[in-house]
Write a protein that holds these residues in place. Structure first.
Motif, PDB file in Angstrom:
ATOM      1  N   MET A 198     -15.879   2.300  19.486  1.00 45.94           N
ATOM      2  CA  MET A 198     -15.229   1.686  20.657  1.00 45.94           C
ATOM      3  C   MET A 198     -15.274   0.165  20.500  1.00 45.94           C
ATOM      4  SD  MET A 198     -16.113   2.307  24.636  1.00 45.94           S
ATOM      5  CE  MET A 198     -15.545   1.155  25.893  1.00 45.94           C
ATOM      6  N   PRO A 199     -14.118  -0.483  20.664  1.00 45.04           N
ATOM      7  CA  PRO A 199     -14.095  -1.939  20.468  1.00 45.04           C
ATOM      8  C   PRO A 199     -14.933  -2.664  21.508  1.00 45.04           C
ATOM      9  CG  PRO A 199     -11.961  -1.143  21.230  1.00 45.04           C
ATOM     10  CD  PRO A 199     -12.820   0.060  21.018  1.00 45.04           C
ATOM     11  N   VAL A 200     -15.415  -3.812  21.106  1.00 44.93           N
ATOM     12  CA  VAL A 200     -16.166  -4.672  22.014  1.00 44.93           C
ATOM     13  C   VAL A 200     -15.216  -5.737  22.533  1.00 44.93           C
ATOM     14  CG1 VAL A 200     -18.073  -6.299  22.174  1.00 44.93           C
ATOM     15  CG2 VAL A 200     -18.267  -4.267  20.737  1.00 44.93           C
ATOM     16  N   TYR A 201     -15.291  -6.010  23.817  1.00 46.13           N
ATOM     17  CA  TYR A 201     -14.413  -6.988  24.428  1.00 46.13           C
ATOM     18  C   TYR A 201     -15.202  -8.172  24.946  1.00 46.13           C
ATOM     19  CZ  TYR A 201     -10.862  -3.364  24.356  1.00 46.13           C
ATOM     20  OH  TYR A 201      -9.995  -2.404  23.951  1.00 46.13           O
ATOM     21  N   GLU A 202     -14.494  -9.292  25.057  1.00 51.48           N
ATOM     22  CA  GLU A 202     -15.050 -10.443  25.742  1.00 51.48           C
ATOM     23  C   GLU A 202     -13.899 -11.153  26.444  1.00 51.48           C
ATOM     24  OE1 GLU A 202     -16.908 -12.787  22.720  1.00 51.48           O
ATOM     25  OE2 GLU A 202     -15.020 -13.485  21.899  1.00 51.48           O
ATOM     26  N   MET A 203     -14.238 -12.025  27.359  1.00 46.26           N
ATOM     27  CA  MET A 203     -13.222 -12.780  28.073  1.00 46.26           C
ATOM     28  C   MET A 203     -13.077 -14.146  27.425  1.00 46.26           C
ATOM     29  SD  MET A 203     -13.917 -11.808  32.008  1.00 46.26           S
ATOM     30  CE  MET A 203     -15.583 -12.394  31.930  1.00 46.26           C
ATOM     31  N   ARG A 204     -11.826 -14.593  27.292  1.00 45.05           N
ATOM     32  CA  ARG A 204     -11.569 -15.909  26.708  1.00 45.05           C
ATOM     33  C   ARG A 204     -10.675 -16.687  27.670  1.00 45.05           C
ATOM     34  NH1 ARG A 204     -12.257 -18.202  21.715  1.00 45.05           N
ATOM     35  NH2 ARG A 204     -13.026 -16.279  20.838  1.00 45.05           N
ATOM     36  N   THR A 244     -16.372 -10.032  38.426  1.00 42.24           N
ATOM     37  CA  THR A 244     -17.223 -10.910  39.215  1.00 42.24           C
ATOM     38  C   THR A 244     -16.471 -12.207  39.503  1.00 42.24           C
ATOM     39  OG1 THR A 244     -18.213 -12.147  37.386  1.00 42.24           O
ATOM     40  CG2 THR A 244     -19.178  -9.999  37.901  1.00 42.24           C
ATOM     41  N   PRO A 245     -16.952 -13.009  40.459  1.00 49.39           N
ATOM     42  CA  PRO A 245     -16.281 -14.283  40.757  1.00 49.39           C
ATOM     43  C   PRO A 245     -16.176 -15.199  39.543  1.00 49.39           C
ATOM     44  CG  PRO A 245     -17.813 -13.725  42.510  1.00 49.39           C
ATOM     45  CD  PRO A 245     -18.033 -12.712  41.404  1.00 49.39           C
ATOM     46  N   ALA A 246     -17.084 -15.069  38.592  1.00 56.75           N
ATOM     47  CA  ALA A 246     -17.053 -15.916  37.393  1.00 56.75           C
ATOM     48  C   ALA A 246     -15.806 -15.671  36.556  1.00 56.75           C
ATOM     49  CB  ALA A 246     -18.295 -15.678  36.554  1.00 56.75           C
ATOM     50  N   ALA A 247     -15.162 -14.534  36.758  1.00 58.69           N
ATOM     51  CA  ALA A 247     -13.999 -14.176  35.949  1.00 58.69           C
ATOM     52  C   ALA A 247     -12.685 -14.499  36.649  1.00 58.69           C
ATOM     53  CB  ALA A 247     -14.038 -12.688  35.606  1.00 58.69           C
ATOM     54  N   GLN A 248     -12.736 -15.212  37.758  1.00 51.09           N
ATOM     55  CA  GLN A 248     -11.519 -15.563  38.499  1.00 51.09           C
ATOM     56  C   GLN A 248     -11.037 -16.948  38.108  1.00 51.09           C
ATOM     57  OE1 GLN A 248      -9.867 -13.444  40.423  1.00 51.09           O
ATOM     58  NE2 GLN A 248     -11.398 -11.899  39.906  1.00 51.09           N
ATOM     59  N   PRO A 249      -9.736 -17.212  38.017  1.00 54.72           N
ATOM     60  CA  PRO A 249      -8.668 -16.203  38.120  1.00 54.72           C
ATOM     61  C   PRO A 249      -8.564 -15.403  36.825  1.00 54.72           C
ATOM     62  CG  PRO A 249      -7.741 -18.358  37.627  1.00 54.72           C
ATOM     63  CD  PRO A 249      -9.238 -18.556  37.771  1.00 54.72           C
ATOM     64  N   PHE A 250      -8.254 -14.120  36.964  1.00 51.67           N
ATOM     65  CA  PHE A 250      -8.158 -13.256  35.795  1.00 51.67           C
ATOM     66  C   PHE A 250      -6.716 -12.824  35.568  1.00 51.67           C
ATOM     67  CE2 PHE A 250      -8.743  -9.573  33.098  1.00 51.67           C
ATOM     68  CZ  PHE A 250      -9.739 -10.008  32.248  1.00 51.67           C
ATOM     69  N   CYS A 251      -6.301 -12.764  34.303  1.00 55.50           N
ATOM     70  CA  CYS A 251      -4.938 -12.361  33.941  1.00 55.50           C
ATOM     71  C   CYS A 251      -4.691 -10.913  34.391  1.00 55.50           C
ATOM     72  CB  CYS A 251      -4.776 -12.478  32.429  1.00 55.50           C
ATOM     73  SG  CYS A 251      -3.280 -11.720  31.800  1.00 55.50           S
ATOM     74  N   HIS A 252      -3.630 -10.719  35.187  1.00 51.32           N
ATOM     75  CA  HIS A 252      -3.363  -9.378  35.728  1.00 51.32           C
ATOM     76  C   HIS A 252      -3.001  -8.380  34.636  1.00 51.32           C
ATOM     77  CE1 HIS A 252      -3.708 -10.250  39.998  1.00 51.32           C
ATOM     78  NE2 HIS A 252      -3.148 -11.413  39.744  1.00 51.32           N
ATOM     79  N   SER A 253      -2.237  -8.847  33.634  1.00 55.14           N
ATOM     80  CA  SER A 253      -1.856  -7.950  32.536  1.00 55.14           C
ATOM     81  C   SER A 253      -3.085  -7.497  31.768  1.00 55.14           C
ATOM     82  CB  SER A 253      -0.880  -8.658  31.595  1.00 55.14           C
ATOM     83  OG  SER A 253       0.271  -9.035  32.288  1.00 55.14           O
ATOM     84  N   CYS A 254      -3.959  -8.424  31.473  1.00 59.53           N
ATOM     85  CA  CYS A 254      -5.181  -8.063  30.751  1.00 59.53           C
ATOM     86  C   CYS A 254      -6.050  -7.124  31.574  1.00 59.53           C
ATOM     87  CB  CYS A 254      -5.979  -9.311  30.400  1.00 59.53           C
ATOM     88  SG  CYS A 254      -5.364 -10.160  28.931  1.00 59.53           S
ATOM     89  N   GLY A 255      -6.110  -7.351  32.869  1.00 61.31           N
ATOM     90  CA  GLY A 255      -6.907  -6.479  33.725  1.00 61.31           C
ATOM     91  C   GLY A 255      -6.420  -5.034  33.659  1.00 61.31           C
ATOM     92  N   ALA A 256      -5.089  -4.861  33.740  1.00 60.16           N
ATOM     93  CA  ALA A 256      -4.505  -3.519  33.705  1.00 60.16           C
ATOM     94  C   ALA A 256      -4.736  -2.871  32.347  1.00 60.16           C
ATOM     95  CB  ALA A 256      -3.018  -3.583  34.022  1.00 60.16           C
ATOM     96  N   LEU A 257      -4.530  -3.658  31.268  1.00 60.20           N
ATOM     97  CA  LEU A 257      -4.694  -3.108  29.920  1.00 60.20           C
ATOM     98  C   LEU A 257      -6.151  -2.774  29.630  1.00 60.20           C
ATOM     99  CD1 LEU A 257      -2.215  -5.503  28.142  1.00 60.20           C
ATOM    100  CD2 LEU A 257      -2.009  -3.021  28.213  1.00 60.20           C
ATOM    101  N   TYR A 258      -7.030  -3.648  30.105  1.00 62.90           N
ATOM    102  CA  TYR A 258      -8.456  -3.426  29.884  1.00 62.90           C
ATOM    103  C   TYR A 258      -8.908  -2.130  30.554  1.00 62.90           C
ATOM    104  CZ  TYR A 258     -13.499  -4.214  30.209  1.00 62.90           C
ATOM    105  OH  TYR A 258     -14.839  -4.074  30.136  1.00 62.90           O
ATOM    106  N   LEU A 259      -8.440  -1.910  31.773  1.00 61.25           N
ATOM    107  CA  LEU A 259      -8.814  -0.689  32.477  1.00 61.25           C
ATOM    108  C   LEU A 259      -8.316   0.539  31.725  1.00 61.25           C
ATOM    109  CD1 LEU A 259      -8.246  -1.519  36.235  1.00 61.25           C
ATOM    110  CD2 LEU A 259     -10.403  -1.074  35.065  1.00 61.25           C
ATOM    111  N   ARG A 260      -7.104   0.425  31.150  1.00 62.56           N
ATOM    112  CA  ARG A 260      -6.550   1.551  30.407  1.00 62.56           C
ATOM    113  C   ARG A 260      -7.365   1.805  29.139  1.00 62.56           C
ATOM    114  NH1 ARG A 260      -0.517   0.621  29.099  1.00 62.56           N
ATOM    115  NH2 ARG A 260      -0.539   0.106  31.302  1.00 62.56           N
ATOM    116  N   HIS A 261      -7.800   0.727  28.480  1.00 64.92           N
ATOM    117  CA  HIS A 261      -8.569   0.869  27.244  1.00 64.92           C
ATOM    118  C   HIS A 261      -9.936   1.487  27.496  1.00 64.92           C
ATOM    119  CE1 HIS A 261      -6.494  -1.636  24.022  1.00 64.92           C
ATOM    120  NE2 HIS A 261      -5.682  -1.680  25.041  1.00 64.92           N
ATOM    121  N   THR A 262     -10.499   1.228  28.655  1.00 65.97           N
ATOM    122  CA  THR A 262     -11.877   1.651  28.888  1.00 65.97           C
ATOM    123  C   THR A 262     -11.949   2.894  29.752  1.00 65.97           C
ATOM    124  OG1 THR A 262     -11.988   0.139  30.760  1.00 65.97           O
ATOM    125  CG2 THR A 262     -12.810  -0.671  28.654  1.00 65.97           C
ATOM    126  N   ALA A 263     -10.805   3.379  30.238  1.00 64.02           N
ATOM    127  CA  ALA A 263     -10.804   4.538  31.147  1.00 64.02           C
ATOM    128  C   ALA A 263     -11.244   5.797  30.392  1.00 64.02           C
ATOM    129  CB  ALA A 263      -9.412   4.746  31.730  1.00 64.02           C
TER     130      ALA A 263
END
Ligand SMILES: [Zn+2]
Length: 75
Positions: free
Chosen positions: A1-7, A56-75
């Motif tokens: 499973m790939p490891v992710y980070e926020m950039r 978390t608040p530290a991740a705001q504002p967060f890219c909506h596209s990445c949020g949707a894709l990330y959820l799909r990758h980790t679901a």
């Protein structure tokens, strides 16, 4: 499973943490990648945060596209 980070994406073309460019959005990338899940190219010098900070608040504002894709990758 790939490891992710926020950039971070900055409001300037070649923005980076140096100079305090305003943060535009956080994107999710695969570990050490410079291209976000949504396809945006990010600076290799941009700030990163661990995946744990997603949602978390530290991740705001967060890219909506990445949020949707990330959820799909980790679901
Ligand atoms: Zn994104």
């Amino acid at each position: 499973m790939p490891v992710y980070e926020m950039r971070a994406e900055y409001d300037t073309e070649d923005g980076g943490p140096a100079g305090g460019s305003p943060l535009k959005a956080w994107h999710m990338v695969e570990d050490d990648a410079a291209t976000a899940l949504c396809g945006r190219e990010l600076s290799a010098a941009a700030a990163v945060q661990p995946e744990d900070a997603w949602g978390t608040p530290a991740a705001q504002p967060f890219c909506h596209s990445c949020g949707a894709l990330y959820l799909r990758h980790t679901a």
